[in-house]
Motif scaffolding. Structure first.
Motif, PDB file in Angstrom:
ATOM      1  N   ASN A  41      -6.021  -0.163  -2.405  1.00  0.00           N
ATOM      2  CA  ASN A  41      -6.529  -1.840  -1.949  1.00  0.00           C
ATOM      3  C   ASN A  41      -5.313  -2.674  -2.473  1.00  0.00           C
ATOM      4  OD1 ASN A  41      -9.105  -1.338  -1.174  1.00  0.00           O
ATOM      5  ND2 ASN A  41      -9.465  -1.464  -3.279  1.00  0.00           N
ATOM      6  N   THR A  42      -3.855  -2.117  -2.386  1.00  0.00           N
ATOM      7  CA  THR A  42      -2.664  -2.939  -2.765  1.00  0.00           C
ATOM      8  C   THR A  42      -1.837  -3.150  -1.697  1.00  0.00           C
ATOM      9  OG1 THR A  42      -1.257  -0.766  -3.344  1.00  0.00           O
ATOM     10  CG2 THR A  42      -2.632  -1.654  -5.251  1.00  0.00           C
ATOM     11  N   GLY A  43      -1.748  -2.439  -0.653  1.00  0.00           N
ATOM     12  CA  GLY A  43      -1.331  -2.517   0.578  1.00  0.00           C
ATOM     13  C   GLY A  43       0.060  -1.854   0.376  1.00  0.00           C
ATOM     14  N   TYR A  44       0.436  -0.763  -0.591  1.00  0.00           N
ATOM     15  CA  TYR A  44       1.523  -0.459  -0.716  1.00  0.00           C
ATOM     16  C   TYR A  44       0.985   1.140  -1.319  1.00  0.00           C
ATOM     17  CZ  TYR A  44       5.919   1.872  -2.108  1.00  0.00           C
ATOM     18  OH  TYR A  44       7.104   2.725  -2.370  1.00  0.00           O
ATOM     19  N   ALA A  45       1.291   2.104  -0.380  1.00  0.00           N
ATOM     20  CA  ALA A  45       0.907   3.690  -0.964  1.00  0.00           C
ATOM     21  C   ALA A  45      -0.278   3.928  -1.536  1.00  0.00           C
ATOM     22  CB  ALA A  45       2.098   3.983  -2.204  1.00  0.00           C
ATOM     23  N   ASP A  46      -1.383   3.226  -0.845  1.00  0.00           N
ATOM     24  CA  ASP A  46      -2.710   3.194  -1.135  1.00  0.00           C
ATOM     25  C   ASP A  46      -3.132   4.913  -0.951  1.00  0.00           C
ATOM     26  OD1 ASP A  46      -2.999   0.837  -2.064  1.00  0.00           O
ATOM     27  OD2 ASP A  46      -3.521  -0.020  -0.130  1.00  0.00           O
ATOM     28  N   GLY A  47      -4.078   5.289  -1.798  1.00  0.00           N
ATOM     29  CA  GLY A  47      -4.628   6.614  -1.802  1.00  0.00           C
ATOM     30  C   GLY A  47      -3.418   7.683  -2.272  1.00  0.00           C
ATOM     31  N   LEU A  48      -2.384   7.219  -2.785  1.00  0.00           N
ATOM     32  CA  LEU A  48      -1.395   8.321  -3.492  1.00  0.00           C
ATOM     33  C   LEU A  48      -1.552   8.138  -5.049  1.00  0.00           C
ATOM     34  CD1 LEU A  48       1.605   7.864  -1.194  1.00  0.00           C
ATOM     35  CD2 LEU A  48      -0.105   9.543  -1.060  1.00  0.00           C
ATOM     36  N   LEU A  49      -0.903   9.216  -5.675  1.00  0.00           N
ATOM     37  CA  LEU A  49      -1.052   9.228  -7.237  1.00  0.00           C
ATOM     38  C   LEU A  49       0.282   8.725  -7.615  1.00  0.00           C
ATOM     39  CD1 LEU A  49      -2.870  12.487  -7.665  1.00  0.00           C
ATOM     40  CD2 LEU A  49      -3.533  10.156  -8.359  1.00  0.00           C
ATOM     41  N   HIS A  50       0.210   7.865  -8.737  1.00  0.00           N
ATOM     42  CA  HIS A  50       1.383   7.512  -9.497  1.00  0.00           C
ATOM     43  C   HIS A  50       1.049   7.129 -10.748  1.00  0.00           C
ATOM     44  CE1 HIS A  50       4.362   4.120  -9.849  1.00  0.00           C
ATOM     45  NE2 HIS A  50       4.799   4.280  -8.692  1.00  0.00           N
TER      46      HIS A  50
END
Length: 407
Positions: free
Chosen positions: A262-271
């Protein structure tokens, strides 16, 4: 429009009598001084590099050189260029034979691009203007002297010679030689409003000064629209970047990763847990604050160590500088370990936290974060990770390696 050979031949033939027009040759001292005074107001006070495109026989270039500027003239007509060299001899000016629409000069080399009665003759004016802007240094200036001729009363004696080619310093480029008889008989040129519309998106500010009422510039009274448009580009600005901080939180051979949501950037990816440095905050303080906010663990300054600095850029957007810090948690249940466990404190931005083997990282990660962890494992301290447009944000094992160690 005729081909370039015909256009060049036309202006070669015109070169011998080109200076007969008062505003071309500037032979009349009053006309010459009128142009010199105007030019002093349009050019920078300090000596600079001036490019005169479509310079003709070099009359305006000579005035610029006499004012202390370093002048380069460009004209398509070899005869015009030869006459300009003769006129500019001893000034240090350079005159090149070439097309003013695509000048044979390097980009970002000039403080001023000066053009008189030329742009209206060229096709694809927007593209030409963009090319001219690229020749300027940051904060450079376009000085465009243009007009719209043939709109005054043709029966008026004072209007004689105002339409067509008379009085136009087209400076050796394609132009009236390529116009039809119908085009020659009607109004020609660019109005100030039209040119302002073309230049406006390219400049930080512009101004228009009407020149028609000043008979001294033309050696006679004129009644059509003649003007100069002066456009200043944005000055060079000091580079600034967002600074972000990243936590490499280890527990034995594992590292903590968070899945974005729900951030609008790279959602669904690990960080890795991360965030931005706030105004007035140092990078270590930012890392400690973000760690508490995101995973509920309070680390002391002596528990973290800076291990990597990476300048990184996404496929779109501006570059950032990322600081990676290392910290270690004890393994729960082991004697002497504190047993602190991370908690997802921002579930609206993170769908899960998890421990992953540092030597077998998952593929579904943000590419630059994966590159940062790979650099950390390899012992690199300073790196670049510079995406090209079209690169995926997600790590791709088969994709291009954008990581560049800097030592």
């Amino acid at each position: 429009m005729r081909d370039d050979t015909s256009t060049t031949a036309y202006w070669d033939a015109a070169a011998g009598h080109f200076d007969d027009e008062p505003d071309h040759g500037l032979r009349d001292p009053a006309v010459r001084e009128a142009w010199a005074a105007r030019l002093r107001g349009w050019l920078p006070e300090r000596p600079g590099d001036v490019l005169d495109l479509g310079c003709g026989t070099g009359s305006l270039a000579l005035l610029a050189a006499e004012a202390g500027h370093r002048v380069t003239g460009v004209d398509r007509s070899p005869r015009m260029a030869r006459l300009a060299r003769e006129k500019l001899a001893g000034t240090g000016a350079t005159v090149l034979v070439g097309d003013a629409a695509e000048p044979p000069v390097p980009e970002r080399s000039f403080d001023v691009v000066l053009v008189r009665h030329l742009l209206w003759l060229l096709p694809d004016r927007e593209a030409v203007l963009r090319r001219w802007v690229r020749l300027l240094r940051p904060g450079g200036r376009l000085v465009l002297i243009e007009g719209r001729w043939g709109e005054s009363d043709p029966a008026s004696p004072s209007a004689a010679g105002q339409s067509g080619s008379v009085g136009l310093s087209a400076a050796g480029q394609s132009g009236l030689v390529g116009l039809s008889a119908a085009e020659r008989s009607g109004p020609v040129g660019l109005s100030a409003a039209e040119l302002s519309g073309l230049v406006g998106p390219l400049a930080e500010r512009l101004s228009v000064e009407q020149l028609g009422p000043d008979a001294a510039l033309w050696g006679r009274v004129v009644r059509d629209e003649r003007y100069v448009l002066v456009a200043d580009l944005a000055p060079a600005r000091r580079h600034a970047e967002i600074v972000d901080v990243h936590l490499i939180l280890r527990r034995g051979g594992e590292v903590l990763l968070a899945r974005r949501a729900n951030t609008g950037y790279a959602d669904g990816l690990l960080h890795a847990p991360s965030g931005h440095v706030e105004d007035g905050e140092d990078v270590r303080a930012a890392l400690l604050r973000e760690t508490a906010e995101e995973i509920g663990i309070t680390l002391s300054p002596d528990e973290v160590r800076a291990v990597l600095v990476m300048q990184h850029k996404a496929p779109t957007g501006a570059a950032r500088t990322g600081w990676f810090f290392e910290a270690e948690l004890g393994v729960p249940g082991r004697p002497g370990e504190d047993g602190r466990e991370p908690v997802n404190r921002e579930p609206e931005k993170c769908s899960e936290l998890g421990w992953f083997p540092l030597d077998a990282l998952p593929d579904d990660m943000v590419a630059y974060c994966r590159a940062g962890l790979d650099a950390y494992r390899a012992g690199h301290r300073f790196t670049l990770h510079w995406h090209e447009p079209g690169d995926p944000i997600a790590y791709d094992p088969a994709g291009p390696d954008r990581l560049t160690p800097l030592g």
